[in-house]
Each structure stands twice: as C-alpha cells, then as structure tokens.
Design an enzyme around this catalytic site. Structure first.
Site, mmCIF file in Angstrom:
data_model
loop_
_atom_site.group_PDB
_atom_site.id
_atom_site.type_symbol
_atom_site.label_atom_id
_atom_site.label_comp_id
_atom_site.label_asym_id
_atom_site.label_seq_id
_atom_site.Cartn_x
_atom_site.Cartn_y
_atom_site.Cartn_z
ATOM 1 N N THR A 277 0.660 8.802 -4.133
ATOM 2 C CA THR A 277 1.232 8.014 -3.043
ATOM 3 C C THR A 277 2.746 8.122 -2.994
ATOM 4 O O THR A 277 3.339 8.263 -1.928
ATOM 5 C CB THR A 277 0.807 6.535 -3.201
ATOM 6 O OG1 THR A 277 -0.609 6.497 -3.189
ATOM 7 C CG2 THR A 277 1.344 5.663 -2.081
ATOM 8 N N ASN B 45 -1.462 1.601 -1.347
ATOM 9 C CA ASN B 45 -0.785 1.915 -2.620
ATOM 10 C C ASN B 45 -1.602 2.907 -3.434
ATOM 11 O O ASN B 45 -1.080 3.593 -4.300
ATOM 12 C CB ASN B 45 -0.521 0.632 -3.442
ATOM 13 C CG ASN B 45 -1.756 -0.247 -3.627
ATOM 14 O OD1 ASN B 45 -2.760 -0.063 -2.950
ATOM 15 N ND2 ASN B 45 -1.657 -1.213 -4.515
ATOM 16 N N GLY C 231 -4.575 2.736 -13.900
ATOM 17 C CA GLY C 231 -4.741 3.418 -12.613
ATOM 18 C C GLY C 231 -4.580 4.922 -12.793
ATOM 19 O O GLY C 231 -4.224 5.401 -13.880
ATOM 20 N N ASP C 232 -4.903 5.675 -11.757
ATOM 21 C CA ASP C 232 -4.795 7.146 -11.770
ATOM 22 C C ASP C 232 -5.673 7.787 -12.846
ATOM 23 O O ASP C 232 -5.314 8.826 -13.402
ATOM 24 C CB ASP C 232 -3.335 7.600 -12.001
ATOM 25 C CG ASP C 232 -2.395 7.010 -10.992
ATOM 26 O OD1 ASP C 232 -2.772 6.919 -9.819
ATOM 27 O OD2 ASP C 232 -1.275 6.625 -11.378
ATOM 28 N N GLY D 127 -12.011 19.495 -15.535
ATOM 29 C CA GLY D 127 -11.281 20.199 -14.473
ATOM 30 C C GLY D 127 -11.453 19.444 -13.176
ATOM 31 O O GLY D 127 -12.325 18.564 -13.069
ATOM 32 N N ARG E 53 4.467 10.587 -13.473
ATOM 33 C CA ARG E 53 3.829 9.500 -14.245
ATOM 34 C C ARG E 53 4.332 9.500 -15.678
ATOM 35 O O ARG E 53 4.599 10.561 -16.243
ATOM 36 C CB ARG E 53 2.312 9.697 -14.243
ATOM 37 C CG ARG E 53 1.718 9.515 -12.868
ATOM 38 C CD ARG E 53 0.213 9.768 -12.867
ATOM 39 N NE ARG E 53 -0.307 9.727 -11.515
ATOM 40 C CZ ARG E 53 -1.267 10.525 -11.051
ATOM 41 N NH1 ARG E 53 -1.825 11.422 -11.834
ATOM 42 N NH2 ARG E 53 -1.676 10.416 -9.804
ATOM 43 N N GLN F 134 -6.552 1.482 -8.315
ATOM 44 C CA GLN F 134 -5.687 1.083 -9.431
ATOM 45 C C GLN F 134 -6.517 0.959 -10.728
ATOM 46 O O GLN F 134 -7.493 1.676 -10.864
ATOM 47 C CB GLN F 134 -4.913 -0.200 -9.118
ATOM 48 C CG GLN F 134 -3.827 -0.027 -8.062
ATOM 49 C CD GLN F 134 -4.334 -0.133 -6.638
ATOM 50 O OE1 GLN F 134 -5.139 -0.976 -6.315
ATOM 51 N NE2 GLN F 134 -3.859 0.736 -5.774
ATOM 52 N N GLY G 253 -3.845 6.189 -4.455
ATOM 53 C CA GLY G 253 -3.805 7.614 -4.114
ATOM 54 C C GLY G 253 -4.912 8.304 -4.878
ATOM 55 O O GLY G 253 -4.897 8.336 -6.093
ATOM 56 N N HIS G 254 -5.916 8.789 -4.172
ATOM 57 C CA HIS G 254 -7.062 9.430 -4.824
ATOM 58 C C HIS G 254 -7.152 10.879 -4.392
ATOM 59 O O HIS G 254 -7.109 11.179 -3.206
ATOM 60 C CB HIS G 254 -8.369 8.717 -4.426
ATOM 61 C CG HIS G 254 -8.447 7.315 -4.933
ATOM 62 N ND1 HIS G 254 -9.216 6.353 -4.350
ATOM 63 C CD2 HIS G 254 -7.834 6.718 -5.971
ATOM 64 C CE1 HIS G 254 -9.084 5.216 -5.025
ATOM 65 N NE2 HIS G 254 -8.248 5.428 -6.002
ATOM 66 N N THR G 255 -7.285 11.773 -5.359
ATOM 67 C CA THR G 255 -7.399 13.196 -5.028
ATOM 68 C C THR G 255 -8.809 13.678 -5.339
ATOM 69 O O THR G 255 -9.322 13.417 -6.424
ATOM 70 C CB THR G 255 -6.399 14.023 -5.875
ATOM 71 O OG1 THR G 255 -5.113 13.450 -5.726
ATOM 72 C CG2 THR G 255 -6.368 15.483 -5.443
ATOM 73 N N GLY H 89 4.776 10.199 -5.227
ATOM 74 C CA GLY H 89 5.374 11.433 -5.747
ATOM 75 C C GLY H 89 6.183 11.203 -7.024
ATOM 76 O O GLY H 89 6.881 12.097 -7.497
HETATM 77 P P1 IMP Z 1 2.084 -2.278 -5.818
HETATM 78 O O1 IMP Z 1 0.608 -2.224 -5.934
HETATM 79 O O2 IMP Z 1 2.664 -1.282 -4.856
HETATM 80 O O3 IMP Z 1 2.595 -3.673 -5.577
HETATM 81 O O4 IMP Z 1 2.702 -1.852 -7.249
HETATM 82 C C1 IMP Z 1 2.535 -2.648 -8.415
HETATM 83 C C2 IMP Z 1 2.366 -1.772 -9.645
HETATM 84 O O5 IMP Z 1 1.108 -1.103 -9.571
HETATM 85 C C3 IMP Z 1 3.423 -0.676 -9.807
HETATM 86 O O6 IMP Z 1 3.655 -0.458 -11.177
HETATM 87 C C4 IMP Z 1 2.742 0.544 -9.208
HETATM 88 O O7 IMP Z 1 3.264 1.745 -9.728
HETATM 89 C C5 IMP Z 1 1.305 0.310 -9.667
HETATM 90 N N1 IMP Z 1 0.316 0.946 -8.794
HETATM 91 C C6 IMP Z 1 -0.049 0.571 -7.547
HETATM 92 N N2 IMP Z 1 -0.994 1.389 -7.061
HETATM 93 C C7 IMP Z 1 -1.246 2.286 -8.024
HETATM 94 C C8 IMP Z 1 -2.173 3.380 -8.128
HETATM 95 O O8 IMP Z 1 -2.969 3.686 -7.235
HETATM 96 N N3 IMP Z 1 -2.125 4.064 -9.294
HETATM 97 C C9 IMP Z 1 -1.307 3.739 -10.321
HETATM 98 N N4 IMP Z 1 -0.436 2.741 -10.260
HETATM 99 C C10 IMP Z 1 -0.408 2.005 -9.128
#
Ligand code: IMP
Length: 445
Positions: free
Chosen positions: A302, A38, A12-13, A419, A307, A223, A40-42, A304
């Site tokens: 999402t 959950n 993810g990210d 960038g 990472r 994700q 978070g997209h920028t 803060g």
């Molecule tokens: P949940 O999706 O909130 O249940 O989290 C489960 C796992 O997925 C955790 O390790 C979170 O940090 C990770 N996770 C959930 N959404 C994201 C995302 O958008 N980016 C990166 N990690 C995520």
C-alpha cells in the site's frame, strides 16, 4: 469445505492473500471483515500479479461471491479504482457485495490521519495515512457515514452539513489545514454512491442464507493479530479487529458457524510502521530477509515502505495461537531462508530491567518495550526449496525448523509456502478437513 477464518498471526503482511487464494478455490463466499484500503494483498497467478486493497482476493476465482463486510471502512474512490483495474482485466464485478453498514472513509478522515500523525512527532504510529483511525473513531462516536448514507442524498447532505464544519474547526485551528467544502463533498460522494449502489446490500443476511444452504464461507482477515486494536501492540496498532473474533463482529454472523481458524505466519517476521519488534534485525540479516530488488521484496504493497525484518518469534506465535484459537498454521516464504547459514528463532524474552524470563507476551505494553529476545539457533539448509511439493522432500534442517515452530506454538503446521505462485505450496495436512486441533492439557509449572 467448512466456514474458515484466515488470520494474520504476526504484524500483518504474512502472505495471507496467497493462502486465501488457495483456499478460496473451495469456498463459495469470501468475506473481508475489517480494515480498509490500508491493506495490501498480492496474489500471483501464473504470469499475472494482482494487488488488492479492499476487494477479497477470492474475486480471482470465477463464480465466487466476494463480500466487503460491515466491519470494514471503505474509501469509495479507492474501491471504484480497484474494481476498474479488475474489470479492465476481464474480471466479473457482479459477484462483489458491499455491506450497507460498512463505514465510509471521507476526505477529512485522510487529512486528519496525516495531520494527527505529523503532530505525534517521535510518537507517531506510522499509519498508512488512508484515514483508517479517524473513520473508525467517527464510527465509535456514532457520527460516521455508512455506505447506506451514500445512497440517500438527503441523509448524506444532513450528515455532512453537521460533520464538515466540526472537522473544519479541528483541521483549521489545530492543524492549519484548509477547510473542506461540504457541498463539494456531497456532489462527489453522492456520485460514488450512485456508482456503488449495485454492490450494496445486507451482507449479513446474504451470508446467513448461504450458511443455511450449506455453502462454504471463507473469512479473510487483513493486517494481523499484533495490529489488533484490542489484542495487538497498542497504541502501535490499526483501529480494527484483525484477529479471529473480528470475523463475527465484522460480518454479523455468530461464532457457532465458524469451523476452523487458520493462522498465517511468515517463516521469519516483518513489520511496517512504528512499534516494538523484539526480533528485528537491522544489519546484513535484515537486508537478506528484506530481499530488496527481488520480485517479492519486503516492501509495503500500500505505501511502498520497506518493511522492518527479523527472526521468527515464538512468544508472539504462542500469543496468536491463544487469542485467535488457531487450529493450524500456514508458514509462508520459507524459501526466503534458503540461503542462510544459520537461522535464529526467539524462544522467550528476557526483561532487560530485571533479567526475568518470559515465554508469554507481557500484557502491559510498557513491559513489551523492555523485552529482548532469547534465541535458539538452527543450521540453515542452503538448498532451494521452491520446487518442493511435499513435506518429506524438504531438507531435514527445514523440517526440523518447522517442527520446532509447531511444537513451541503447540499448533500444527498444515501448509508451507515456498514461492509466490499457487503451485509453490507444500500441504502437510488438509487445513480444513484435517483433524481438529485439541488443546494439550495444561501442565503444572
Ligand atoms: P493504519 O491502519 O493505517 O491506521 O496504520 C496503523 C498501523 O498498522 C501502522 O503501523 C501500519 O503500518 C500498520 N498497518 C496497517 N495496515 C497494514 C497492512 O496491511 N500490513 C501491515 N501493516 C499494516
């Protein structure tokens, strides 16, 4: 264009939103197929920065229809807030469509997510506490509340009257949490339903009609592959299907309509939350990769949370190519590596318990935990790349690095991002109309 799936090929990210945003220019409909708030997209457009959680980033292009598919879980409060943030900035929300079958994240889901995490102690998953796991759990148990239920007060009341006392037993007795009041939830969520009704429809039919009209659909994964419920590093995963297969189950279209699958990877790797991360770097290298204090620092959009950062891992890369059927890769944030003297890539794992070497990801989680990376070292290029517009202008060391990734993963690199803004992009080959990837023939070991 074509019908294209964009998936995160790591944890993810990966910078999917920037690539989705670039491709969205050529799409008619942008669809999110899984996950919820959950994510978070920028996206950075000129001087403006947009942060998305539920809404597809395609909304930034006038005229594009943006769909929240049935595979998503939607927190209506977060949705309404996000829409308001966009309409306040002049964006038109009439292009937003929400599946009537998407499940709704209720306040007891968020409370349970937090309580369950707390109770796991050292085995916590590190969730975003947005109620994702408990919402999907209710969906699988066939007792979830769907968007359509928010539009019908009688149905919503009946469901809440059955569900809330059950959740309260769990919350009060197991977790010492104050009970929820079904009547108060009914009032609040019926009102959200009223506000959201203009967006709710049969999005599967909408997409099918668009496909018949030869429109172009972009499926935007949230994700990443290693967080996929079935194919990720279980149990350290999210509860949905971010990998390419999820694009079909999460939208209600058949796999035959998908033309391309594009995987997004950072030029290194990051992870938030708990779970194995073989190439993680704790010291100075981790700090340099994290870019703390800079505009695009490695901090969760999402939550803060800083990472976890580490080197590119080709074992995970190969796995992502396989489980997603990737046609090509977009490598993001290459510029973050501009200042490194030396860059490492993990080419295989060594099992710490018996010394065996693994080029492929072990299918058993217990084995994944005991893997240590074997690195190949690359000289850094020590030059800024953010102004570069085509592949040939990239420093030779950067090209060697990218070529090595493509070779090791047996998957071409089509796009390189140098960038945050749209213009900071090197297109090596057209990811959509370029040659379709052909699997190289298996060679006997
Ligand atoms: P949940 O999706 O909130 O249940 O989290 C489960 C796992 O997925 C955790 O390790 C979170 O940090 C990770 N996770 C959930 N959404 C994201 C995302 O958008 N980016 C990166 N990690 C995520």
């Amino acid at each position: 264009m074509a019908n294209v799936v964009v998936v995160g090929a790591q944890f993810g990210d990966e910078g999917k939103a920037k690539v989705t945003d670039l491709l969205a220019n050529n799409a008619d409909i942008v669809v999110r197929y899984q996950g919820g708030a959950n994510a978070g997209h920028t996206v950075v457009v000129g001087d403006e920065t947009y942060k998305f959680h539920l809404i597809p980033s395609g909304i930034l292009y006038p005229g594009k229809i943006c769909v929240l598919g049935p595979g998503m879980v939607i927190d209506p409060k977060a949705f309404i807030k996000e829409v308001k943030g966009l309409t306040d900035r002049g964006l038109d929300d009439s292009r937003l469509k929400v599946s009537s079958s998407a499940h709704v994240t209720m306040p007891y889901h968020m409370a349970l997510d937090a309580a369950e995490e707390e109770s796991r102690g050292d085995n916590k998953i590190g969730t975003t506490k947005r109620g994702i796991g408990p919402t999907y759990a209710d969906k699988c148990a066939r007792s979830g509340i769907r968007m359509e239920d928010l539009l019908d007060r009688e149905v919503l009341k009946e469901k809440l009257d059955w569900m809330v006392p059950r959740k309260n037993v769990l919350l009060e007795r197991m977790y010492n949490h104050p009970p929820f009041d079904a009547a108060a939830i009914l009032e609040e969520y019926a009102e959200y339903g009223r506000q959201m009704s203009k967006y709710v429809c049969d999005t599967s039919q909408l997409i099918f009609n668009a496909v018949r009209e030869k429109k172009n659909i972009l499926f935007e994964g949230a994700q990443g592959t290693m967080l996929d419920l079935d194919h990720g590093s279980y149990p350290y995963v999210t509860s949905s299907s971010p990998s390419a297969g999820g694009a079909c189950t999460g939208t209600g279209v058949g796999p035959t309509i998908i033309d391309r699958v594009i995987g997004i990877s950072k030029a290194y790797m990051t992870r938030v939350g708990e779970g194995p991360f073989p190439t993680e770097q704790d010291g100075d290298i981790g700090e340099m990769l994290r870019q703390t204090g800079k505009a695009w620092a490695e901090v969760g959009v999402t939550t803060g949370r800083p990472r976890r950062c580490g080197w590119f891992d080709t074992v995970i890369g190969r796995y992502s190519v396989r489980v997603n059927g990737l046609d090509c890769l977009a490598i993001t944030k290459l510029d973050v590596l501009d200042e490194f003297d030396e860059i490492q890539i993990c080419v295989a794992y060594r099992d710490k318990t018996d010394g065996t070497i693994h080029k492929e990801l072990p299918s058993m989680f217990s084995k994944f935990k005991q893997m240590e990376p074997i690195y190949k070292s690359f000289p850094g290029w020590k030059k800024p790349t953010y102004k570069i517009k085509n592949y040939k202008e990239l420093p030779a060391e950067a090209r060697r690095y990218l070529d090595f990734i493509a070779e090791e993963l047996d998957c071409p690199v089509a796009i390189v991002s140098v960038g945050p803004t749209r213009d900071k992009t090197v297109v090596i080959e057209d990811p959509i109309h370029g040659p379709k990837r052909v699997l190289t023939q298996a060679v006997n070991p």
